[in-house]
Scaffold this active site. Structure first.
Site, PDB file in Angstrom:
ATOM      1  N   ILE A  31       0.832  -1.199   0.000  1.00  0.00           N
ATOM      2  CA  ILE A  31       0.000   0.000   0.000  1.00  0.00           C
ATOM      3  C   ILE A  31       0.874   1.259   0.000  1.00  0.00           C
ATOM      4  O   ILE A  31       0.572   2.240  -0.687  1.00  0.00           O
ATOM      5  CB  ILE A  31      -0.951  -0.007   1.210  1.00  0.00           C
ATOM      6  CG1 ILE A  31      -2.034  -1.084   1.020  1.00  0.00           C
ATOM      7  CG2 ILE A  31      -1.602   1.354   1.414  1.00  0.00           C
ATOM      8  CD1 ILE A  31      -2.931  -1.273   2.221  1.00  0.00           C
ATOM      9  N   ASP A  70      11.690   3.759   4.897  1.00  0.00           N
ATOM     10  CA  ASP A  70      11.437   2.316   4.893  1.00  0.00           C
ATOM     11  C   ASP A  70      12.667   1.594   5.429  1.00  0.00           C
ATOM     12  O   ASP A  70      13.782   2.117   5.356  1.00  0.00           O
ATOM     13  CB  ASP A  70      11.130   1.852   3.461  1.00  0.00           C
ATOM     14  CG  ASP A  70      10.370   0.544   3.406  1.00  0.00           C
ATOM     15  OD1 ASP A  70       9.151   0.565   3.184  1.00  0.00           O
ATOM     16  OD2 ASP A  70      10.998  -0.515   3.598  1.00  0.00           O
ATOM     17  N   TYR A 116      -3.548  -6.936  16.655  1.00  0.00           N
ATOM     18  CA  TYR A 116      -3.581  -6.020  15.512  1.00  0.00           C
ATOM     19  C   TYR A 116      -4.749  -5.046  15.633  1.00  0.00           C
ATOM     20  O   TYR A 116      -4.593  -3.837  15.424  1.00  0.00           O
ATOM     21  CB  TYR A 116      -3.681  -6.826  14.218  1.00  0.00           C
ATOM     22  CG  TYR A 116      -3.681  -5.978  12.963  1.00  0.00           C
ATOM     23  CD1 TYR A 116      -2.508  -5.385  12.516  1.00  0.00           C
ATOM     24  CD2 TYR A 116      -4.845  -5.792  12.224  1.00  0.00           C
ATOM     25  CE1 TYR A 116      -2.491  -4.613  11.366  1.00  0.00           C
ATOM     26  CE2 TYR A 116      -4.842  -5.030  11.070  1.00  0.00           C
ATOM     27  CZ  TYR A 116      -3.656  -4.440  10.646  1.00  0.00           C
ATOM     28  OH  TYR A 116      -3.652  -3.675   9.510  1.00  0.00           O
ATOM     29  N   SER A 153      -7.345   0.716   9.701  1.00  0.00           N
ATOM     30  CA  SER A 153      -7.788  -0.589   9.209  1.00  0.00           C
ATOM     31  C   SER A 153      -9.248  -0.823   9.560  1.00  0.00           C
ATOM     32  O   SER A 153      -9.767  -0.269  10.543  1.00  0.00           O
ATOM     33  CB  SER A 153      -6.946  -1.709   9.840  1.00  0.00           C
ATOM     34  OG  SER A 153      -7.469  -2.991   9.535  1.00  0.00           O
ATOM     35  N   VAL A 170      10.763   2.916  12.190  1.00  0.00           N
ATOM     36  CA  VAL A 170       9.869   3.784  12.967  1.00  0.00           C
ATOM     37  C   VAL A 170       9.872   3.430  14.451  1.00  0.00           C
ATOM     38  O   VAL A 170       9.335   4.186  15.267  1.00  0.00           O
ATOM     39  CB  VAL A 170       8.427   3.771  12.422  1.00  0.00           C
ATOM     40  CG1 VAL A 170       8.375   4.283  10.986  1.00  0.00           C
ATOM     41  CG2 VAL A 170       7.790   2.384  12.531  1.00  0.00           C
TER      42      VAL A 170
END
Length: 252
Positions: free
Chosen positions: A19, A38, A146, A133, A55
């Protein structure tokens, strides 16, 4: 090339694949300078600048944001997309895994936003878009950890929108359904019957298929654009109707 984001700089975390890569490509096509943060920003499309960034590490985040500013002169758009998945019920992951996933999916967004905000405040078109999400708004089996992180992202988005609106920084989120990403592909491949697993995931979404990464990117582009200057504190579902619709079974 559309001039909609011309001369603006967009930072996309987790922007080298899935994504994130679709988002980076979409914003670039609209004229933005693209900085990809990244773990492995290799083989990026021409014109995108990559920074190795974890991160979960504050020093890494600060260095990547400062590198972006040095290269492009500022930050106008931040896409907090980096994240990892997790499976299982509340019994299936130990404290260390809860800490690891939370640190990346939630605190990771905090770190990047914290580093970028001083630069975003200087922009006349500042926007943050967080990748959330469907797991934040619907109960999904085997996704306790999650879902908890994405529920936090949804609440964090609203709180940030309230905190920074009068500073000229809009904050919104996108809520993808089950998307056709490398992580989902790995989950399907590891299932006892990958074909049946894909069919089940397709059927779970009312439009009958996985969400495409480009469809999520389109929603992100809308929220990031200065043309959406009165849109803040919301989440857009890109889930084929999974959250909002209750269709009868096909053929009935």
């Amino acid at each position: 090339m559309s001039p909609e984001l011309s001369a603006l700089t967009a930072v996309v975390t987790g922007g080298a694949s899935g994504i994130g890569a679709a988002i980076a490509a979409k914003l670039q096509s609209m004229g933005a300078n693209i900085s990809v943060l990244d773990l492995n920003p290799a083989d990026l499309p021409e014109g995108q600048l990559g920074f190795v960034c974890n991160v979960a590490d504050d020093a890494s985040v600060k260095a990547a944001i400062e590198g972006t500013v040095a290269a492009f002169g500022g930050v106008d758009i931040l896409i907090n997309n980096a994240g990892i998945g997790a499976q299982g019920t509340v019994e299936d992951n130990d404290d260390a895994e809860w800490t690891r996933v939370w640190d990346i999916n939630v605190v990771g967004m905090v770190r990047v936003s914290r580093a970028a905000l001083p630069h975003l405040r200087k922009s006349s078109a500042a926007a943050i878009v967080n990748t959330c999400s469907i797991a934040a708004t619907a109960g999904l089996p085997q996704r306790a950890l999650y879902s908890a992180t994405k529920g936090a992202v949804l609440s964090l988005t609203q709180a940030m929108a309230a905190d920074h609106l009068r500073e000229g920084v809009r904050v919104n989120a996108v809520n993808p359904g089950t998307a056709d990403t490398p992580w989902i592909s790995r989950l399907m491949d590891s299932a006892p019957d990958p074909v049946a697993e894909r069919a089940a995931l397709n059927a779970r979404q009312p439009h009958g298929r996985l969400v495409a990464a480009d469809e999520v990117a389109g929603a992100v582009a809308y929220l990031a654009s200065p043309l959406s200057g009165s849109t803040t504190g919301i989440s857009i579902a890109v889930d084929g109707g999974m959250q909002a619709l209750r269709l009868r079974p096909a053929g009935q």
